[in-house]
Design a protein around this motif. Sequence first.
Motif, PDB file in Angstrom:
ATOM      1  N   ILE A  54       0.872  -1.171   0.000  1.00 56.10           N
ATOM      2  CA  ILE A  54       0.000   0.000   0.000  1.00 56.10           C
ATOM      3  C   ILE A  54       0.911   1.223   0.000  1.00 56.10           C
ATOM      4  O   ILE A  54       1.518   1.554   1.019  1.00 56.10           O
ATOM      5  N   ASN A  55       1.016   1.856  -1.139  1.00 50.03           N
ATOM      6  CA  ASN A  55       1.907   3.012  -1.225  1.00 50.03           C
ATOM      7  C   ASN A  55       1.239   4.291  -0.755  1.00 50.03           C
ATOM      8  O   ASN A  55       1.906   5.202  -0.275  1.00 50.03           O
ATOM      9  N   ASP A  56      -0.076   4.339  -0.899  1.00 50.60           N
ATOM     10  CA  ASP A  56      -0.800   5.510  -0.405  1.00 50.60           C
ATOM     11  C   ASP A  56      -2.243   5.093  -0.154  1.00 50.60           C
ATOM     12  O   ASP A  56      -2.757   4.174  -0.809  1.00 50.60           O
ATOM     13  N   ILE A  57      -2.868   5.778   0.791  1.00 52.53           N
ATOM     14  CA  ILE A  57      -4.262   5.448   1.117  1.00 52.53           C
ATOM     15  C   ILE A  57      -4.928   6.694   1.687  1.00 52.53           C
ATOM     16  O   ILE A  57      -4.295   7.460   2.430  1.00 52.53           O
ATOM     17  N   ALA A  58      -6.170   6.903   1.283  1.00 56.45           N
ATOM     18  CA  ALA A  58      -6.920   8.063   1.773  1.00 56.45           C
ATOM     19  C   ALA A  58      -8.394   7.684   1.816  1.00 56.45           C
ATOM     20  O   ALA A  58      -8.801   6.633   1.302  1.00 56.45           O
ATOM     21  N   PHE A  59      -9.176   8.546   2.453  1.00 53.05           N
ATOM     22  CA  PHE A  59     -10.618   8.292   2.498  1.00 53.05           C
ATOM     23  C   PHE A  59     -11.364   9.616   2.507  1.00 53.05           C
ATOM     24  O   PHE A  59     -10.809  10.662   2.854  1.00 53.05           O
ATOM     25  N   ASP A  60     -12.634   9.542   2.096  1.00 52.36           N
ATOM     26  CA  ASP A  60     -13.512  10.684   2.319  1.00 52.36           C
ATOM     27  C   ASP A  60     -14.910  10.163   2.615  1.00 52.36           C
ATOM     28  O   ASP A  60     -15.140   8.959   2.643  1.00 52.36           O
ATOM     29  N   GLY A  61     -15.819  11.067   2.865  1.00 49.43           N
ATOM     30  CA  GLY A  61     -17.175  10.662   3.188  1.00 49.43           C
ATOM     31  C   GLY A  61     -17.632  11.264   4.498  1.00 49.43           C
ATOM     32  O   GLY A  61     -17.002  12.179   5.026  1.00 49.43           O
ATOM     33  N   THR A  62     -18.745  10.713   4.977  1.00 49.93           N
ATOM     34  CA  THR A  62     -19.298  11.227   6.232  1.00 49.93           C
ATOM     35  C   THR A  62     -19.558  10.067   7.177  1.00 49.93           C
ATOM     36  O   THR A  62     -19.908   8.968   6.741  1.00 49.93           O
ATOM     37  N   GLY A  63     -19.407  10.341   8.432  1.00 51.73           N
ATOM     38  CA  GLY A  63     -19.645   9.281   9.401  1.00 51.73           C
ATOM     39  C   GLY A  63     -19.642   9.823  10.802  1.00 51.73           C
ATOM     40  O   GLY A  63     -19.358  11.004  11.026  1.00 51.73           O
ATOM     41  N   CYS A  64     -19.956   8.951  11.734  1.00 48.37           N
ATOM     42  CA  CYS A  64     -19.925   9.340  13.141  1.00 48.37           C
ATOM     43  C   CYS A  64     -18.466   9.482  13.586  1.00 48.37           C
ATOM     44  O   CYS A  64     -17.544   9.105  12.867  1.00 48.37           O
ATOM     45  N   ALA A  65     -18.296   9.996  14.791  1.00 49.84           N
ATOM     46  CA  ALA A  65     -16.943  10.248  15.291  1.00 49.84           C
ATOM     47  C   ALA A  65     -16.098   8.981  15.311  1.00 49.84           C
ATOM     48  O   ALA A  65     -14.923   8.999  14.937  1.00 49.84           O
ATOM     49  N   ILE A  66     -16.699   7.876  15.713  1.00 48.79           N
ATOM     50  CA  ILE A  66     -15.919   6.629  15.800  1.00 48.79           C
ATOM     51  C   ILE A  66     -15.522   6.148  14.405  1.00 48.79           C
ATOM     52  O   ILE A  66     -14.388   5.709  14.186  1.00 48.79           O
ATOM     53  N   SER A  67     -16.428   6.233  13.438  1.00 48.32           N
ATOM     54  CA  SER A  67     -16.077   5.729  12.103  1.00 48.32           C
ATOM     55  C   SER A  67     -15.035   6.623  11.430  1.00 48.32           C
ATOM     56  O   SER A  67     -14.132   6.122  10.751  1.00 48.32           O
ATOM     57  N   ILE A  68     -15.132   7.924  11.629  1.00 49.56           N
ATOM     58  CA  ILE A  68     -14.126   8.822  11.037  1.00 49.56           C
ATOM     59  C   ILE A  68     -12.769   8.624  11.721  1.00 49.56           C
ATOM     60  O   ILE A  68     -11.727   8.521  11.067  1.00 49.56           O
ATOM     61  N   ALA A  69     -12.790   8.556  13.054  1.00 52.93           N
ATOM     62  CA  ALA A  69     -11.525   8.366  13.782  1.00 52.93           C
ATOM     63  C   ALA A  69     -10.886   7.032  13.398  1.00 52.93           C
ATOM     64  O   ALA A  69      -9.671   6.942  13.216  1.00 52.93           O
ATOM     65  N   SER A  70     -11.708   6.011  13.249  1.00 55.61           N
ATOM     66  CA  SER A  70     -11.168   4.698  12.901  1.00 55.61           C
ATOM     67  C   SER A  70     -10.548   4.732  11.503  1.00 55.61           C
ATOM     68  O   SER A  70      -9.464   4.181  11.276  1.00 55.61           O
ATOM     69  N   ALA A  71     -11.213   5.396  10.560  1.00 56.04           N
ATOM     70  CA  ALA A  71     -10.670   5.492   9.198  1.00 56.04           C
ATOM     71  C   ALA A  71      -9.370   6.295   9.193  1.00 56.04           C
ATOM     72  O   ALA A  71      -8.419   5.963   8.485  1.00 56.04           O
ATOM     73  N   SER A  72      -9.336   7.345   9.998  1.00 53.93           N
ATOM     74  CA  SER A  72      -8.134   8.165  10.081  1.00 53.93           C
ATOM     75  C   SER A  72      -6.969   7.348  10.658  1.00 53.93           C
ATOM     76  O   SER A  72      -5.862   7.326  10.105  1.00 53.93           O
ATOM     77  N   LEU A  73      -7.235   6.657  11.749  1.00 54.32           N
ATOM     78  CA  LEU A  73      -6.188   5.840  12.385  1.00 54.32           C
ATOM     79  C   LEU A  73      -5.778   4.682  11.479  1.00 54.32           C
ATOM     80  O   LEU A  73      -4.590   4.340  11.373  1.00 54.32           O
ATOM     81  N   MET A  74      -6.760   4.078  10.823  1.00 63.21           N
ATOM     82  CA  MET A  74      -6.458   2.944   9.948  1.00 63.21           C
ATOM     83  C   MET A  74      -5.590   3.367   8.767  1.00 63.21           C
ATOM     84  O   MET A  74      -4.599   2.693   8.447  1.00 63.21           O
ATOM     85  N   THR A  75      -5.945   4.482   8.134  1.00 61.96           N
ATOM     86  CA  THR A  75      -5.166   4.904   6.965  1.00 61.96           C
ATOM     87  C   THR A  75      -3.735   5.269   7.380  1.00 61.96           C
ATOM     88  O   THR A  75      -2.789   4.963   6.664  1.00 61.96           O
ATOM     89  N   ASP A  76      -3.604   5.871   8.559  1.00 66.10           N
ATOM     90  CA  ASP A  76      -2.252   6.154   9.067  1.00 66.10           C
ATOM     91  C   ASP A  76      -1.472   4.853   9.250  1.00 66.10           C
ATOM     92  O   ASP A  76      -0.306   4.762   8.892  1.00 66.10           O
ATOM     93  N   ALA A  77      -2.129   3.864   9.831  1.00 65.85           N
ATOM     94  CA  ALA A  77      -1.447   2.594  10.142  1.00 65.85           C
ATOM     95  C   ALA A  77      -1.124   1.793   8.882  1.00 65.85           C
ATOM     96  O   ALA A  77      -0.173   1.011   8.870  1.00 65.85           O
ATOM     97  N   MET A  78      -1.894   1.984   7.815  1.00 72.02           N
ATOM     98  CA  MET A  78      -1.739   1.142   6.626  1.00 72.02           C
ATOM     99  C   MET A  78      -0.717   1.663   5.615  1.00 72.02           C
ATOM    100  O   MET A  78      -0.291   0.915   4.723  1.00 72.02           O
ATOM    101  N   LYS A  79      -0.346   2.927   5.750  1.00 75.06           N
ATOM    102  CA  LYS A  79       0.593   3.478   4.762  1.00 75.06           C
ATOM    103  C   LYS A  79       1.892   2.692   4.752  1.00 75.06           C
ATOM    104  O   LYS A  79       2.491   2.455   5.805  1.00 75.06           O
ATOM    105  N   ASN A  80       2.308   2.310   3.564  1.00 71.07           N
ATOM    106  CA  ASN A  80       3.562   1.586   3.366  1.00 71.07           C
ATOM    107  C   ASN A  80       3.590   0.192   3.981  1.00 71.07           C
ATOM    108  O   ASN A  80       4.654  -0.371   4.192  1.00 71.07           O
ATOM    109  N   LYS A  81       2.414  -0.350   4.258  1.00 73.72           N
ATOM    110  CA  LYS A  81       2.343  -1.758   4.693  1.00 73.72           C
ATOM    111  C   LYS A  81       2.194  -2.624   3.442  1.00 73.72           C
ATOM    112  O   LYS A  81       1.637  -2.189   2.421  1.00 73.72           O
TER     113      LYS A  81
END
Length: 148
Positions: A54-81
Amino acid sequence: MFDIKDLYQEIIVDHNRSPRNFGVIDDADKILEGFNPLCGDKLKLYIKTDGQNINDIAFDGTGCAISIASASLMTDAMKNKSIDEAESLFNEFHALITTEDKFDSEHLGKLTVLAGVKDFPGRVKCASLCWHTLRSALVGDNKPVTTE
Ligand code: FES
């Protein structure tokens, strides 16, 4: 009485307010939408791979605080994996939010802030929406993922 604020730790609040990797990757080779029909939340993942990493990963959309935070944390964790590492991180994260099993906090890093959702089954879907979307995208599915 359950109060969602009990779950909101500093890192979750921060990642919801200022989501990391929020936006579009124009030359993403994998794009997939995740949808929670119960609440209407929708996230779209953009992943740029070289077939193995995974050379790069991003997301957009709308969601509750938990879903947005999870996507943010997940994309951070997945970069370069690698895609294999992504699959094992998916399994570790899934166990973190659904079981009482011991987890490797060093390996999971900031993702452990979401461990508390396991006590609130409705919130497990919020936290796992982006993760199921990622997993489907990586195996080449192109049907939107739903939590139901
Ligand atoms: Fe919709 Fe959390 S309330 S994903």
